[in-house]
Every structure is written in C-alpha cells, then in structure tokens.
Design a protein around this motif. Structure first.
Motif, mmCIF file in Angstrom:
data_model
loop_
_atom_site.group_PDB
_atom_site.id
_atom_site.type_symbol
_atom_site.label_atom_id
_atom_site.label_comp_id
_atom_site.label_asym_id
_atom_site.label_seq_id
_atom_site.Cartn_x
_atom_site.Cartn_y
_atom_site.Cartn_z
ATOM 1 N N ALA A 227 0.829 -1.209 0.000
ATOM 2 C CA ALA A 227 0.000 0.000 0.000
ATOM 3 C C ALA A 227 0.862 1.258 0.000
ATOM 4 O O ALA A 227 0.584 2.223 -0.732
ATOM 5 N N VAL A 228 1.908 1.266 0.829
ATOM 6 C CA VAL A 228 2.801 2.427 0.889
ATOM 7 C C VAL A 228 3.507 2.615 -0.449
ATOM 8 O O VAL A 228 3.614 3.752 -0.959
ATOM 9 N N GLN A 229 3.970 1.517 -1.044
ATOM 10 C CA GLN A 229 4.670 1.628 -2.325
ATOM 11 C C GLN A 229 3.731 2.122 -3.418
ATOM 12 O O GLN A 229 4.114 2.924 -4.275
ATOM 13 N N SER B 57 -0.683 11.915 -1.783
ATOM 14 C CA SER B 57 -0.164 12.576 -0.585
ATOM 15 C C SER B 57 -0.012 11.634 0.594
ATOM 16 O O SER B 57 0.937 11.761 1.377
ATOM 17 N N SER B 58 -0.952 10.668 0.716
ATOM 18 C CA SER B 58 -1.012 9.955 1.982
ATOM 19 C C SER B 58 -1.780 8.642 1.859
ATOM 20 O O SER B 58 -2.533 8.421 0.914
ATOM 21 N N ALA C 164 2.001 -3.515 14.098
ATOM 22 C CA ALA C 164 2.692 -3.896 12.864
ATOM 23 C C ALA C 164 2.990 -2.679 12.002
ATOM 24 O O ALA C 164 4.083 -2.553 11.432
ATOM 25 N N GLY C 165 2.028 -1.759 11.911
ATOM 26 C CA GLY C 165 2.219 -0.571 11.097
ATOM 27 C C GLY C 165 3.279 0.362 11.637
ATOM 28 O O GLY C 165 4.099 0.900 10.884
ATOM 29 N N VAL C 166 3.296 0.559 12.952
ATOM 30 C CA VAL C 166 4.291 1.435 13.576
ATOM 31 C C VAL C 166 5.695 0.879 13.354
ATOM 32 O O VAL C 166 6.650 1.625 13.080
ATOM 33 N N GLN C 167 5.837 -0.436 13.458
ATOM 34 C CA GLN C 167 7.140 -1.055 13.219
ATOM 35 C C GLN C 167 7.628 -0.817 11.796
ATOM 36 O O GLN C 167 8.830 -0.829 11.530
ATOM 37 N N TRP D 271 0.295 7.274 6.809
ATOM 38 C CA TRP D 271 1.574 7.509 6.136
ATOM 39 C C TRP D 271 1.411 8.749 5.265
ATOM 40 O O TRP D 271 0.435 8.871 4.525
ATOM 41 N N VAL D 272 2.360 9.673 5.393
ATOM 42 C CA VAL D 272 2.354 10.898 4.586
ATOM 43 C C VAL D 272 3.693 10.986 3.874
ATOM 44 O O VAL D 272 4.753 10.863 4.500
#
Length: 395
Positions: free
Chosen positions: A143-145, A153-154, A167-170, A352-353
């Motif tokens: 998703a981030v990629q 943007s985010s 998991a996301g914070v890691q 994520w931004v």
C-alpha cells in the motif's frame, strides 16, 4: 510490488472476485457455521457497496482492493479505496488537508484502507492466520509503495486493530488514537440486571427515559431475516435519507444498497422499528457480528421524547443480553452515550504521509492528541454511570 515471494495485486472490483476466496481471508471463522466476527469486511457487504453504486465512480470512493499471494496461494486481502475527499471516514483529517493545500501541496487523491461509511473496529489487513505476520507486512508495504509510486499525498488505515497498529508502527506508519463509546456485557441476565450495576441516579434516569420513549403511542419490534419485508426497507430508507441529509448533506448509501442487504444479508441485520397504527415512524439498523452488535443507522419521520435512545441504545443492550453478545458498538462519537451505560474506549488508525516535513508535523500533533484522549477516557470513565466497584472490575 513484492515482499520476497509475496506478490501484491490491485483489483478495481470485487464483483468478479470469488466470494469464498475473499472470505477465506476476511472471516475464516465462519467455517464452523457461525457468524463472522466482522460483518463489514465480508465479500457480501463490500460487494453490496459496489453493486449498489454507494462506492465507485462519482462517489469519491474508488475501489483499489489489495490482493496478496505467496507462490500463487492467496494469503491476504485489504479493502482499499482512492479517495477524492474525506467524507464517510469518521476519523477526521480535514485540517490536515487544508494545511497541506495551504502549503502548496495536493492532498487528494489519497489512499484509504477502510470499510466505507463504517466506524466499527475490525481487521483491515485481512490475512490468513497461518500467514499473518508475513501477509500483514506485505500488504502494508504494498500500500505504501502504491501511494509513493502514484505520488498521492497519503495513506490511511482507519478503525484497525491494536495488533495492526503495532505492525504498522514497526514499518514506519504513524498511529492515531480516537474515541468511541461501547457497551460491555458483564454476564447480565436481563436489562434490569444491567441496571443494577449503575448508580441509583443513572438507573432512575434510564427507567424514566424508557417510560417516556415507550409512551409514544405505538409498538416497537426487532426484525431479522425473513421477518424483514420490502415495505420495512421502504420506511427505513425514508428515515435514513432524513438523517443523512441533516448530517452529511447527501446520504452515503443508495436505495439499492438496502435491497441488496434484503437479498443477501438479511440474516446479518436486526431492524428495530417503532410503529404507530401499523406504520413505521422510526427505526434503527444493527449489523450482527459473532460477539458484537453494531448499531449503524437511525432515523424517524415523527419525533418523540427519548425514542432515539430507546431504539438505538436500550433495545441494542436488550438484544445483546438476549443473544449473549460481549458488546454493543453504537457508532462514532457521542458523550451522551456515557449516561446510558456505554463506556469510552480507544479506537485506532494508521497514517503515512509522503512529505517528510508534513509527516513530522503530524506526528507531533498525534502524540499530543493521544495524551489528551487517554486523559479524557480516564476522566469520563471515572464520572461514568456505573457503581465504583463495577468500574474497577473493568479497568
């Protein structure tokens, strides 16, 4: 996009994706014949949003579902959407959008991993248990990629679980805390049994409200499955339109959505209707999970004192006790729920931004926001309706 041998695919519709495959990730627990923990991430619910035109072209919710496979084997999925606004999310980032655009950026489109129009906590990374950690990481990375490759943007994942937050914070995402009010079942045998856990003043107030509500001059019925008929949806659609017009300007769901629910999900819902002379004048729609009842929509054509509290909160508690549910989730916001036996709880989201400076500013804001919400929950719980001994048992 890949994580080792995990391949991530993006599909634009669930209508041609096999329901059994999606549900093998979303609700593997139904293999024992019981209900799904979360009815909102099932194939039938998400596809109803698509089929009804509640999401898709012209809605600002464009499906971009994530599919994760390991060596050709499906191991996880996620309901993701490209968003052209921030409506229907219930975790608000309007201020972020305004600040981003004042600084010369383009906030929309953004990506949202969520169940549209549904502020109910549940898994958003729908992974098979035997692949949980690997599939979670692959879906987040994918998703981030995707966001970075398309210069959006985010990315936001709303009403996710604590496990997903960790998991996301890691993996570098930012955690955000929000607040809702849920009712919890402490093994109550009846509504009166629940009332006895409250302070005397709150107990008397609830009894008074229920008396006022039930004096509206009609009857209240809870309908499910084949008890629900098309004319009941006709009435509820009018209620929903009225509420939607006042709250959001335009109702999020289309009329066709409720027809599809009648066809494919009537066993998953309880429709509580207040009727006068056999004509529905108010209603509340609840979705059924394995361990929880989810209050979603309410509306009326005639106003009566406390009828909203009766249909949405007190009848939901009665149904939860009757069916042995662990809790009632009555939707977003609403400190007025506290006096009616619903306690404040944390809800979670991940963000994520892409812009580093803006991301740093948001992270500082989120730290302060989390501290404020933790303090608020502590104060509200302490001033809640329960006897002190009952509150201590739940801390």
């Amino acid at each position: 996009m890949s994580d080792a041998t995990v391949e991530i695919e993006v599909i634009a519709s669930l209508l041609d994706f096999p329901a059994a495959d999606w549900d093998s990730c979303a609700c593997p627990e139904v293999a024992d014949g019981g209900a799904a923990f979360d009815p909102f991430t099932t194939h039938r619910f998400l596809s109803a949003l698509e089929q009804s035109g509640s999401v898709g072209a012209g809605t600002g919710w464009q499906p971009q579902y994530l599919i994760a496979r390991l060596g050709g084997t499906l191991i996880g999925v996620a309901p993701m959407y490209a968003k052209s606004h921030s409506q229907g999310e219930y975790i608000f980032d309007h201020n972020w959008a305004h600040a981003y655009e004042r600084a010369g950026g383009r906030y929309y489109p953004k990506l949202q991993i969520a169940v549209p129009f549904t502020p109910a906590t549940g898994r958003r990374l729908l992974v098979k248990p035997e692949f949980a950690q690997r599939a979670q990481a692959a879906l987040i990375q994918g998703a981030v990629q995707l966001a970075a490759n398309n210069d959006v943007s985010s990315l936001h994942m709303t009403f996710c679980t604590e496990d997903e937050v960790q998991a996301g914070v890691q993996m570098g995402l930012m955690a955000r805390a929000s607040q809702q009010f849920h009712w919890f079942n402490s093994g109550y045998r009846s509504f009166d049994d629940f009332l006895m856990s409250l302070s005397s003043r709150k107990r008397k107030n609830i009894r008074k409200e229920r008396e006022q509500a039930n004096a509206f001059g009609g009857t209240i019925r809870a309908l499910t499955g084949d008890q629900i008929q098309p004319e009941h949806w006709d009435a509820f659609w009018q209620f929903y339109q009225d509420t939607g017009a006042r709250k959001w300007g335009t109702p999020y769901l289309t009329r066709k959505f409720f027809d599809i629910v009648q066809e494919n999900m009537r066993e998953d819902v309880i429709l509580v209707l207040a009727e006068r002379g056999g004509i529905p004048i108010a209603g509340a729609l609840n979705f059924i999970g394995r361990k929880a009842l989810f209050g979603r929509y309410w509306g009326c054509s005639e106003d009566y004192a406390c009828l909203h509290f009766e249909l949405c909160y007190y009848r939901a508690i009665e149904l939860a006790i009757e069916r042995g549910f662990e809790r009632v989730e009555a939707g977003a916001q609403g400190q007025h729920k506290l006096a009616r036996g619903y306690l404040p709880v944390n809800t979670h989201s991940l963000h994520w931004v892409g812009d580093k400076g803006f991301s740093d500013a948001i992270e500082r804001y989120l730290i302060a926001e989390r501290e404020a919400i933790e303090q608020d929950i502590e104060v509200l719980t302490d001033y809640g309706p329960f006897k002190k001994s009952h509150v201590e048992e739940h801390e």
